[in-house]
Design a protein around this motif. Structure first.
Motif, PDB file in Angstrom:
ATOM      1  N   LEU A   1      45.463  36.628  42.644  1.00 18.86           N
ATOM      2  CA  LEU A   1      46.310  37.208  41.600  1.00 18.86           C
ATOM      3  C   LEU A   1      47.740  37.416  42.095  1.00 18.86           C
TER       4      LEU A   1
ATOM      5  N   ASN B   1      49.440  34.154  41.864  1.00 20.97           N
ATOM      6  CA  ASN B   1      49.814  33.913  40.461  1.00 20.97           C
ATOM      7  C   ASN B   1      51.133  34.576  40.111  1.00 20.97           C
ATOM      8  N   GLN B   2      51.343  35.795  40.586  1.00 19.17           N
ATOM      9  CA  GLN B   2      52.590  36.495  40.283  1.00 19.17           C
ATOM     10  C   GLN B   2      53.788  35.748  40.850  1.00 19.17           C
TER      11      GLN B   2
ATOM     12  N   SER C   1      46.220  30.851  34.731  1.00 21.18           N
ATOM     13  CA  SER C   1      45.323  31.819  34.104  1.00 21.18           C
ATOM     14  C   SER C   1      44.821  32.834  35.139  1.00 21.18           C
ATOM     15  N   ASP C   2      45.125  34.104  34.909  1.00 24.08           N
ATOM     16  CA  ASP C   2      44.629  35.159  35.798  1.00 24.08           C
ATOM     17  C   ASP C   2      43.105  35.276  35.739  1.00 24.08           C
ATOM     18  N   HIS C   3      42.529  35.083  34.566  1.00 19.07           N
ATOM     19  CA  HIS C   3      41.078  35.158  34.438  1.00 19.07           C
ATOM     20  C   HIS C   3      40.404  34.060  35.264  1.00 19.07           C
TER      21      HIS C   3
ATOM     22  N   THR D   1      41.715  32.546  37.884  1.00 16.07           N
ATOM     23  CA  THR D   1      41.949  32.881  39.290  1.00 16.07           C
ATOM     24  C   THR D   1      40.957  33.927  39.771  1.00 16.07           C
TER      25      THR D   1
ATOM     26  N   GLY E   1      44.825  28.203  37.550  1.00 11.54           N
ATOM     27  CA  GLY E   1      44.213  29.455  37.982  1.00 11.54           C
ATOM     28  C   GLY E   1      43.057  29.222  38.937  1.00 11.54           C
TER      29      GLY E   1
END
Length: 180
Positions: free
Chosen positions: A66, A69-70, A101-103, A105, A151
């Protein structure tokens, strides 16, 4: 091609009254359930120390993925497929960018952590759950297929980095796995 595949998967949304609530539920509670299942691993009886090490690795991979991702979101500003007219949205709009996609990841980082640590049956179960989470994100209209693939890549990267840096039976690991 990405938009076409995304549109095709999302085209089933609103068409099947049984599938829609299932996909919405998976997209909303899939990741929390995966996290809960990782936490439950802490109290397994078989090979307790190793499984605890893997649970810690999964948590670290989740957080690192996560965080990656940021960093990606600082450079890539992809609009959501529902804003681009590609998909029909079944859930509330998201406030952030679409890629990655965070989900995906979060769920894939956990599955990959279990796979890299030699727990294949658990890894397969987590991969199956992660696949459903990823599919649900496209189905409900909030992500493109490549958002989910991106992700997945950051989740895998997070798990690989944790595997390389957080070693089993180090002083820190022995301390962490002995808690409770």
């Amino acid at each position: 091609m990405d938009a076409a595949i995304t549109h095709w998967i999302n085209s089933f949304a609103g068409q099947t009254p049984l599938l829609d609530p299932m996909m919405v539920a998976i997209t909303q509670v899939g990741v929390p359930i995966i996290v809960l299942l990782v936490v439950v691993q802490w109290w397994v009886r078989e090979d307790r120390t190793h499984v605890r090490h893997v649970a810690i690795c999964a948590g670290l991979a989740f957080l690192l993925g996560l965080a990656i991702n940021q960093g990606v979101l600082l450079f890539i500003h992809r609009v959501r497929p529902y804003d681009a007219g590609v998909s029909h949205l079944l859930i509330a709009k998201s406030a952030d960018w679409s890629f990655p996609s965070d989900h995906a990841t979060a769920s894939m980082s956990v599955a990959m952590a279990f796979a890299l640590q030699g727990l294949p049956r658990r890894a397969l179960a987590f991969f199956a759950m992660a696949f459903l989470v990823c599919l649900s994100r496209v189905y409900v209209g909030t992500h493109y297929v490549t958002d989910v693939l991106g992700g997945t890549a950051t989740g895998f990267l997070g798990a690989i980095i944790v595997r390389l840096l957080y070693r089993e039976n180090t002083r820190l690991d022995r301390f962490a796995t002995s808690i409770l």
